[in-house]
Design a protein around this motif. Structure first.
Motif, PDB file in Angstrom:
ATOM      1  N   TRP A  70       0.852  -1.196   0.000  1.00 41.96           N
ATOM      2  CA  TRP A  70       0.000   0.000   0.000  1.00 41.96           C
ATOM      3  C   TRP A  70       0.881   1.237   0.000  1.00 41.96           C
ATOM      4  CZ3 TRP A  70      -4.123   1.059   4.398  1.00 41.96           C
ATOM      5  CH2 TRP A  70      -5.023   2.046   3.966  1.00 41.96           C
ATOM      6  N   ARG A 107       0.659   5.546  -0.507  1.00 43.06           N
ATOM      7  CA  ARG A 107      -0.245   6.704  -0.572  1.00 43.06           C
ATOM      8  C   ARG A 107       0.586   7.976  -0.420  1.00 43.06           C
ATOM      9  NH1 ARG A 107      -5.845   7.684   0.552  1.00 43.06           N
ATOM     10  NH2 ARG A 107      -6.207   9.702   1.535  1.00 43.06           N
ATOM     11  N   VAL A 112      -4.138  13.195  -4.276  1.00 40.91           N
ATOM     12  CA  VAL A 112      -3.712  12.022  -3.520  1.00 40.91           C
ATOM     13  C   VAL A 112      -3.637  10.814  -4.444  1.00 40.91           C
ATOM     14  CG1 VAL A 112      -4.287  10.427  -1.662  1.00 40.91           C
ATOM     15  CG2 VAL A 112      -4.663  12.887  -1.353  1.00 40.91           C
ATOM     16  N   ASP A 122      -3.303   6.903  -4.423  1.00 41.81           N
ATOM     17  CA  ASP A 122      -3.505   5.779  -3.510  1.00 41.81           C
ATOM     18  C   ASP A 122      -3.426   4.495  -4.322  1.00 41.81           C
ATOM     19  OD1 ASP A 122      -4.726   3.727  -1.860  1.00 41.81           O
ATOM     20  OD2 ASP A 122      -5.500   5.334  -0.594  1.00 41.81           O
ATOM     21  N   ARG A 139      -2.471   0.183  -4.530  1.00 44.19           N
ATOM     22  CA  ARG A 139      -2.437  -1.069  -3.780  1.00 44.19           C
ATOM     23  C   ARG A 139      -1.929  -2.193  -4.670  1.00 44.19           C
ATOM     24  NH1 ARG A 139      -8.291  -0.324  -0.598  1.00 44.19           N
ATOM     25  NH2 ARG A 139      -7.812   1.804   0.113  1.00 44.19           N
ATOM     26  N   THR A 143      -8.550   2.026   7.287  1.00 48.45           N
ATOM     27  CA  THR A 143      -7.817   3.250   7.612  1.00 48.45           C
ATOM     28  C   THR A 143      -7.642   3.479   9.101  1.00 48.45           C
ATOM     29  OG1 THR A 143      -9.895   4.509   7.489  1.00 48.45           O
ATOM     30  CG2 THR A 143      -8.521   4.415   5.488  1.00 48.45           C
TER      31      THR A 143
END
Length: 338
Positions: free
Chosen positions: A276, A278, A287, A289, A291, A326
């Protein structure tokens, strides 16, 4: 020891120590490398040459100049890469286990940098040709997400954000044994192992390093963890887990290499995956993000260790255990909840 670096230090508590041992400690190199530097005239004591066996005095001033390696061109190579994000400013690679990130003695070809250069796209030059574009690194046998800057401006902004802990990097790891609590923070400094310069170690005079761990699953002999880096020292997660008696499974260097058959891991593979990532885009501020699902070898390992064969074909087993939640404490899960 960095190529082209210059170290200057005065002798204080080390008075009476052999010169080669002193140089090895301060220049962070092996004793053999230190002796070579001394023999080739790259070490000066009070401006003059001394032998490796010279015993330093309290008033001595020692200068070490590490010569740059002989010039070697970094060759672009046509090596397939899994690019998960790209624009004119940066790209993010999902690196496969077994790929070295940048060229170095013993690995001049076949590295990520060779592959990046082979794409013919521009790369930031701030880190030097052998580290073209790299904002951070991953160990050879660690898989997952890695940021590469295409411009010097992006490289500068991303590197600053990384140092300011504004880039979130979370790793999936499986360790031997069980943590005593569902969360653990290891805050221990890291430096070269003074007894073995090829390894890193917990050293009180080393660089500050902090890792937060959250247990996501507890199986019979292992824990599945989410690791959150607050710093980016070499081998940080592996060393921090080893230091608390729970090394990463498959980690031959730091004590977790046994039980490979039990863990269904291939040779020279440890269970550590940069899953992950970010961060804010260096130009737009948006942003990003990203994965990376567990690769097939780690899915099989997790399915075997957890006695959950369905995980071997699951699109992303980390979702099953709340890896991407989160909140900081997703809660322990495991065989008892199946």
């Amino acid at each position: 020891m960095s190529d082209g670096a210059r170290y200057v230090f005065e002798v204080s508590d080390d008075a009476g120590e052999r010169l080669d041992l002193l140089v090895a400690k301060h220049a962070q190199c092996s004793r053999t490398q230190a002796a070579t530097l001394i023999a080739t005239g790259h070490v000066r004591v009070n401006g003059g040459k001394q032998k490796a066996s010279y015993r330093v005095g309290v008033a001595d001033a020692v200068t070490v100049t590490v010569p740059p390696p002989p010039g070697r061109d970094i060759v672009p190579e046509q090596i397939p890469l899994d690019i998960v994000y790209e624009d004119e400013h940066l790209l993010v690679v999902d690196k496969a286990a077994g790929m070295v990130v940048h060229p170095a003695p013993g690995n001049w070809t076949g590295t990520l940098v060779n592959a990046l250069m082979g794409r013919g796209e521009p790369l930031a030059e701030g880190g030097g040709e052998d580290r073209a574009g790299l904002v951070h690194r991953l160990d050879k046998d660690t898989s997952g997400l890695l940021v590469v800057a295409k411009t010097d401006a992006s490289h500068r902004i991303l590197s600053t954000a990384l140092a300011a802990r504004q880039v979130t990097r979370r790793y999936a790891a499986v360790c031997w044994g069980h943590l005593t609590e569902d969360t653990l923070t290891v805050d221990k400094p890291i430096a070269r192992d003074p007894r073995d310069r090829t390894r890193m170690a917990i050293v009180q005079t080393g660089k500050a390093a902090r890792t937060d761990f959250v247990r996501l699953a507890r199986f019979d002999s292992v824990d599945l963890l989410r690791a959150h880096l607050h710093s980016g020292r070499t081998h940080q997660i592996r060393i921090h887990l080893s230091s608390v008696g729970h090394p990463v499974i498959g980690d031959d260097t730091y004590g977790g290499g046994g039980g490979r058959k039990l863990a269904a891991l291939p040779p020279r593979r440890h269970f550590l995956h940069a899953a992950w990532l970010r961060f804010k885009h260096p130009v737009s501020g948006a942003v990003i993000d990203l994965r990376s699902p567990l690769p097939a070898d780690l899915r099989l390992s997790l399915a075997t260790l957890g006695e959950m064969p369905e995980l071997a074909t699951h699109q992303d087993p980390l979702d099953v255990f709340g890896f991407y939640r989160t909140d900081e404490l997703p809660g322990a899960r495991g065989a008892a909840e199946r």
